[in-house]
Design an enzyme around this catalytic site. Structure first.
Site, PDB file in Angstrom:
ATOM      1  N   SER A 181     -11.097   0.649   3.317  1.00 61.62           N
ATOM      2  CA  SER A 181     -10.308   0.249   4.487  1.00 61.62           C
ATOM      3  C   SER A 181      -9.709   1.480   5.157  1.00 61.62           C
ATOM      4  CB  SER A 181      -9.194  -0.708   4.080  1.00 61.62           C
ATOM      5  OG  SER A 181      -9.730  -1.921   3.583  1.00 61.62           O
TER       6      SER A 181
ATOM      7  N   GLU B 241      -4.817   4.111   6.259  1.00 63.70           N
ATOM      8  CA  GLU B 241      -4.806   3.854   4.817  1.00 63.70           C
ATOM      9  C   GLU B 241      -5.560   4.970   4.098  1.00 63.70           C
ATOM     10  OE1 GLU B 241      -6.181   0.342   1.712  1.00 63.70           O
ATOM     11  OE2 GLU B 241      -5.274  -0.193   3.625  1.00 63.70           O
TER      12      GLU B 241
ATOM     13  N   ARG C 167       0.824  -1.219   0.000  1.00 62.82           N
ATOM     14  CA  ARG C 167       0.000   0.000   0.000  1.00 62.82           C
ATOM     15  C   ARG C 167       0.857   1.268   0.000  1.00 62.82           C
ATOM     16  NH1 ARG C 167      -2.367  -3.713  -1.171  1.00 62.82           N
ATOM     17  NH2 ARG C 167      -4.291  -4.571  -0.308  1.00 62.82           N
TER      18      ARG C 167
END
Length: 324
Positions: A232, A302, A183
């Site tokens: 998320s 995130e 990520r």
């Protein structure tokens, strides 16, 4: 209280933007852009007509004007005090195309929804892209954060990413130059991605369809897809699932004002109706603090958070809990 004055900023450009064809909107409400439906104003929003128009705008933009780039707003929280300077929001018309770019290769614009890339791959019998069908975002965000789901991620499929820097220079970055990790990309923060070229492999359409149906079924049954959410909220720490840590810390369904950690999937934060950006970010930091107190693990956001807090309503990481 009005926090920005976009008209004044626009007027300060004078003739520097006379050849720009895209739309410039002073004091643009960001709650209409983000999927959370919360947040303050962008001092000036610019939506370029195409890549050439973006280059023209950037070449005329004064160096001292802050520049922020947003996509479709799916994984974004804009604070209530708004965003100073210029917010560039790429248009679907100029940056949303998806097309074949060679054998088993697909070119997709930065605002192309991830699921559209997956659908193009299905139509042409190209495997390896089913995971994108479950990501509620666009290609620009996928390039920036190495978006992934269901066992696949962007780094596995990218051939090259095209971008424009703050000075209006065009760059082409290889997958290696993107510096991908979980990520994360180490590509320079100032780059504005315009499109990417991806490569899959020849595969049976029926098999691809089954994979996409499985991704869709999983998403619709375990995620609050019909809520005002940003996907998320926190990254999975190495060796752990964020939702498990949140659940074990007693934060499933926890509320703060109009913000809630979803009872269905507790790593999804939702706006239950009239949540402010402050409600949402405070809830996130409260969850981080409780998880740290329970497990000693520091969750990392995130969701991307941008802009200024309203005066007197600043939020400290972990709500000021000592985590050292």
């Amino acid at each position: 209280m009005k926090q920005v004055d976009g008209q004044k900023l626009l007027e300060s450009f004078g003739d520097a933007m006379k050849d720009v064809r895209g739309r410039m909107t002073p004091d643009a409400p960001m709650d209409r852009v983000t999927w959370f439906h919360a947040g303050g104003l962008a001092e000036l929003m610019f939506q370029p007509h195409d890549v050439d128009d973006l280059v023209t705008f950037l070449k005329g933009l004064p160096d001292d004007v802050p520049l922020t780039v947003v996509g479709v707003g799916s994984n974004l929280l804009v604070r209530d005090g708004g965003i100073r300077g210029v917010v560039v929001r790429l248009s679907a018309k100029g940056f949303g195309d998806v097309e074949l770019a060679g054998e088993n290769r697909i070119k997709a614009g930065a605002i192309c929804p991830d699921k559209n890339l997956s659908a193009m791959a299905l139509d042409n019998g190209i495997g390896g892209f089913a995971f994108y069908y479950g990501i509620p975002g666009s290609i620009g965000g996928a390039l920036r954060m190495n978006a992934g789901a269901n066992g696949g991620d962007t780094s596995e499929r990218l051939i090259e990413a095209h971008a424009v820097d703050r000075k209006g220079n065009i760059h082409v970055l290889s997958k290696a130059e993107m510096g991908y990790a979980y990520r994360h990309s180490s590509a320079p923060e100032g780059l504005i991605f315009t499109h990417g070229v991806f490569e899959g492999y020849a595969d049976d359409k029926a098999k691809i369809r089954q994979e996409m149906d499985a991704v869709r079924h999983h998403r619709e049954t375990v995620q609050p897809v019909r809520e005002k959410t940003g996907g998320s909220t926190f990254k999975n720490p190495e060796g752990h699932s964020a939702w498990v840590l949140i659940d074990e810390a007693g934060c499933r369904g926890v509320l703060n004002g109009g913000a809630q950690m979803s009872p269905l999937h507790c790593n999804f934060m939702i706006n239950t109706g009239q949540a402010t950006a402050h409600d949402l970010e405070y809830l996130g930091e409260m969850v981080r603090a409780r998880v740290f107190e329970h497990s000693g693990i520091k969750l990392e956001w995130e969701i991307k958070r941008l802009g200024n807090f309203m005066p007197g309503l600043e939020i400290k990481p972990f709500l000021g809990v000592t985590t050292e």
